[in-house]
Design an enzyme around this catalytic site. Sequence first.
Site, mmCIF file in Angstrom:
data_model
loop_
_atom_site.group_PDB
_atom_site.id
_atom_site.type_symbol
_atom_site.label_atom_id
_atom_site.label_comp_id
_atom_site.label_asym_id
_atom_site.label_seq_id
_atom_site.Cartn_x
_atom_site.Cartn_y
_atom_site.Cartn_z
ATOM 1 C CD GLN A 104 -2.480 -1.162 2.745
ATOM 2 O OE1 GLN A 104 -3.559 -0.584 2.941
ATOM 3 N NE2 GLN A 104 -1.840 -1.800 3.700
ATOM 4 C CG ASP A 107 7.963 3.764 1.150
ATOM 5 O OD1 ASP A 107 7.650 3.632 2.345
ATOM 6 O OD2 ASP A 107 8.213 2.798 0.401
ATOM 7 C CG HIS A 122 -2.755 2.737 -1.944
ATOM 8 N ND1 HIS A 122 -2.701 2.501 -0.580
ATOM 9 C CD2 HIS A 122 -3.900 2.156 -2.372
ATOM 10 C CE1 HIS A 122 -3.779 1.836 -0.210
ATOM 11 N NE2 HIS A 122 -4.520 1.599 -1.289
ATOM 12 C CB THR A 192 -1.367 -2.752 6.929
ATOM 13 O OG1 THR A 192 -2.458 -1.946 6.474
ATOM 14 C CG2 THR A 192 -1.824 -4.196 7.048
ATOM 15 C CB SER A 193 -3.966 0.574 10.691
ATOM 16 O OG SER A 193 -4.359 1.234 9.483
ATOM 17 C CB ALA A 235 8.226 -5.084 10.352
HETATM 18 C C1 BV8 Z 1 -11.903 3.832 -3.163
HETATM 19 C C2 BV8 Z 1 -1.798 6.947 -1.294
HETATM 20 C C3 BV8 Z 1 -13.773 3.859 -4.595
HETATM 21 C C4 BV8 Z 1 -1.747 8.416 -1.062
HETATM 22 C C5 BV8 Z 1 -3.468 5.987 0.227
HETATM 23 C C6 BV8 Z 1 -15.850 7.261 3.240
HETATM 24 C C7 BV8 Z 1 -15.647 8.258 2.296
HETATM 25 C C8 BV8 Z 1 -14.812 8.079 1.176
HETATM 26 C C9 BV8 Z 1 -14.158 6.864 1.006
HETATM 27 C C10 BV8 Z 1 -14.373 5.904 1.970
HETATM 28 C C11 BV8 Z 1 -15.192 6.070 3.063
HETATM 29 N N1 BV8 Z 1 -15.154 4.932 3.801
HETATM 30 C C12 BV8 Z 1 -14.340 4.054 3.222
HETATM 31 C C13 BV8 Z 1 -13.871 4.628 2.110
HETATM 32 C C14 BV8 Z 1 -12.984 4.030 1.187
HETATM 33 C C15 BV8 Z 1 -11.572 4.595 1.445
HETATM 34 C C16 BV8 Z 1 -11.100 4.101 2.787
HETATM 35 O O1 BV8 Z 1 -10.782 2.942 2.932
HETATM 36 N N2 BV8 Z 1 -11.038 5.020 3.785
HETATM 37 C C17 BV8 Z 1 -10.590 4.618 5.104
HETATM 38 C C18 BV8 Z 1 -9.761 5.742 5.731
HETATM 39 C C19 BV8 Z 1 -11.828 4.288 5.952
HETATM 40 N N3 BV8 Z 1 -10.789 4.052 0.388
HETATM 41 C C20 BV8 Z 1 -10.629 4.766 -0.733
HETATM 42 O O2 BV8 Z 1 -11.023 5.897 -0.897
HETATM 43 C C21 BV8 Z 1 -9.912 4.015 -1.840
HETATM 44 N N4 BV8 Z 1 -10.637 4.199 -3.063
HETATM 45 O O3 BV8 Z 1 -12.531 3.301 -2.297
HETATM 46 O O4 BV8 Z 1 -12.419 4.179 -4.380
HETATM 47 C C22 BV8 Z 1 -14.035 4.137 -6.007
HETATM 48 C C23 BV8 Z 1 -14.247 3.065 -6.868
HETATM 49 C C24 BV8 Z 1 -14.523 3.324 -8.186
HETATM 50 C C25 BV8 Z 1 -14.571 4.641 -8.656
HETATM 51 C C26 BV8 Z 1 -14.327 5.719 -7.791
HETATM 52 C C27 BV8 Z 1 -14.054 5.468 -6.464
HETATM 53 C C28 BV8 Z 1 -8.510 4.592 -2.051
HETATM 54 C C29 BV8 Z 1 -7.672 4.356 -0.828
HETATM 55 C C30 BV8 Z 1 -6.213 4.747 -1.128
HETATM 56 C C31 BV8 Z 1 -5.847 6.004 -0.376
HETATM 57 N N5 BV8 Z 1 -4.426 6.321 -0.592
HETATM 58 N N6 BV8 Z 1 -2.189 6.258 -0.049
HETATM 59 C C32 BV8 Z 1 -0.530 8.804 -0.252
HETATM 60 O O5 BV8 Z 1 0.179 7.935 0.285
HETATM 61 O O6 BV8 Z 1 -0.275 10.022 -0.161
HETATM 62 S S1 BV8 Z 1 -3.872 5.128 1.594
HETATM 63 C C33 BV8 Z 1 -2.724 5.220 2.818
HETATM 64 O O7 BV8 Z 1 -3.235 4.342 3.818
HETATM 65 C C34 BV8 Z 1 -1.334 4.692 2.501
HETATM 66 O O8 BV8 Z 1 -1.217 4.071 1.246
HETATM 67 C C35 BV8 Z 1 -1.167 3.640 3.590
HETATM 68 O O9 BV8 Z 1 -0.269 2.649 3.255
HETATM 69 C C36 BV8 Z 1 -2.544 3.118 3.621
HETATM 70 C C37 BV8 Z 1 -2.963 2.183 4.656
HETATM 71 O O10 BV8 Z 1 -2.510 2.651 5.891
HETATM 72 P P1 BV8 Z 1 -1.423 1.737 6.612
HETATM 73 O O11 BV8 Z 1 -0.395 1.351 5.612
HETATM 74 O O12 BV8 Z 1 -2.103 0.632 7.297
HETATM 75 O O13 BV8 Z 1 -0.737 2.754 7.598
HETATM 76 P P2 BV8 Z 1 -1.240 3.173 9.054
HETATM 77 O O14 BV8 Z 1 -0.424 4.346 9.460
HETATM 78 O O15 BV8 Z 1 -2.734 3.248 9.066
HETATM 79 O O16 BV8 Z 1 -0.861 1.917 9.971
HETATM 80 C C38 BV8 Z 1 0.482 1.566 10.189
HETATM 81 C C39 BV8 Z 1 0.465 0.239 10.918
HETATM 82 O O17 BV8 Z 1 1.810 -0.191 11.122
HETATM 83 C C40 BV8 Z 1 -0.186 0.310 12.281
HETATM 84 O O18 BV8 Z 1 -1.010 -0.823 12.464
HETATM 85 C C41 BV8 Z 1 1.011 0.267 13.251
HETATM 86 O O19 BV8 Z 1 0.669 -0.411 14.457
HETATM 87 C C42 BV8 Z 1 1.997 -0.550 12.478
HETATM 88 N N7 BV8 Z 1 3.420 -0.282 12.753
HETATM 89 C C43 BV8 Z 1 4.002 0.915 13.014
HETATM 90 N N8 BV8 Z 1 5.339 0.733 13.145
HETATM 91 C C44 BV8 Z 1 5.593 -0.588 12.928
HETATM 92 C C45 BV8 Z 1 4.365 -1.240 12.676
HETATM 93 N N9 BV8 Z 1 4.290 -2.559 12.433
HETATM 94 C C46 BV8 Z 1 5.435 -3.249 12.423
HETATM 95 N N10 BV8 Z 1 6.649 -2.707 12.648
HETATM 96 C C47 BV8 Z 1 6.768 -1.379 12.904
HETATM 97 N N11 BV8 Z 1 7.980 -0.841 13.141
#
Ligand code: BV8
Length: 269
Positions: A104, A107, A122, A192-193, A235
């Site tokens: 996802q 980088d 993404h 990933t969360s 990780a």
């Molecule tokens: C889509 C690129 C439909 C940009 C990213 C309400 C309104 C609108 C949309 C929605 C909605 N509800 C749901 C949605 C859908 C939405 C969505 O899922 N929203 C979420 C927030 C609820 N999804 C979308 O909009 C997707 N598109 O649905 O389109 C559609 C279909 C057809 C036609 C038109 C439309 C698009 C989603 C993509 C968004 N872009 N990134 C950029 O990077 O600038 S997403 C972004 O989140 C990053 O890519 C990131 O990778 C990704 C996921 O987050 P995580 O990777 O999990 O990162 P996070 O910080 O959350 O968690 C880190 C984890 O690591 C934690 O668990 C932590 O504990 C752990 N950790 C930390 N350190 C360590 C570790 N683990 C191990 N070792 C460590 N050292």
Amino acid sequence: MELSSGISEDLVARLSRAEHLVVFTGAGVSQESGVPTFRGPEGLWRNHTSEELATADAFERDPELVWDWYDYRRQIIADAEPNAAHRAIAELEDIYEGLKLITQNVDGLHGRAGSSSPIELHGNIWRARCTRELTVRQFLETPLAQRPPRCEACGALLRPDVVWFGEPLPVKAFEASRRAAESCDAMLVVGTSAVVRPAASLPLVAKHNGATVVEINTGYTPFSVLIDATLMGAAGGILPELVGRIAERRDAEGRLESTVRGGEERGSS
Ligand code: BV8
């Protein structure tokens, strides 16, 4: 569901028997490289959340602000190095033939660590797209000379070639990822969360199809109660140990030999 920071022999055995391994990563895999995660405390920038800035509306409203955020992240990533987790994942390609890596993250650190063909669901922060001609180019300049940057051919605004919230994922990348999740017999879910859809559905697809699904995370996630095991910890610490133990076991069982020999034969052909 097994919750532990220790890696059990049974888990190593199950993973080393897998024929089709998929690795699925999120921002946590880059955290030890100093790259801010999305939803961790460091995910805020000038009091904006990633969800607020990674949208077409935000870009429409204030392209300079959005590009400042991306430039901030690009500068951090340009100075970052792949960490031990990225390197361990790259090593898995020598252990499992046909390994699929789905990320996802935008980088590019998996590629810099040696993973040959990460599926970037993404997009990639090092590419830019013309908002008029839709042409995509590599765009490595950081810090930005022109804010916001414009297309050298037509003068229209450039945008980062990433998937914003509310935008569809690249069809080929997501279809390839879904097929991989449907056909794998093991999946490692790293950092990933599990909140962003549709990417976060992939581990559930794998589980539904009978794969052994193991999560590596520093905290609980919505997956934790649904999958086979959560290895709690960073990780960069867990993956090198896990990969090393899998390699030892597959070597002992002569499976690594066949894979590597196959690789050498492939290499010599
Ligand atoms: C889509 C690129 C439909 C940009 C990213 C309400 C309104 C609108 C949309 C929605 C909605 N509800 C749901 C949605 C859908 C939405 C969505 O899922 N929203 C979420 C927030 C609820 N999804 C979308 O909009 C997707 N598109 O649905 O389109 C559609 C279909 C057809 C036609 C038109 C439309 C698009 C989603 C993509 C968004 N872009 N990134 C950029 O990077 O600038 S997403 C972004 O989140 C990053 O890519 C990131 O990778 C990704 C996921 O987050 P995580 O990777 O999990 O990162 P996070 O910080 O959350 O968690 C880190 C984890 O690591 C934690 O668990 C932590 O504990 C752990 N950790 C930390 N350190 C360590 C570790 N683990 C191990 N070792 C460590 N050292």
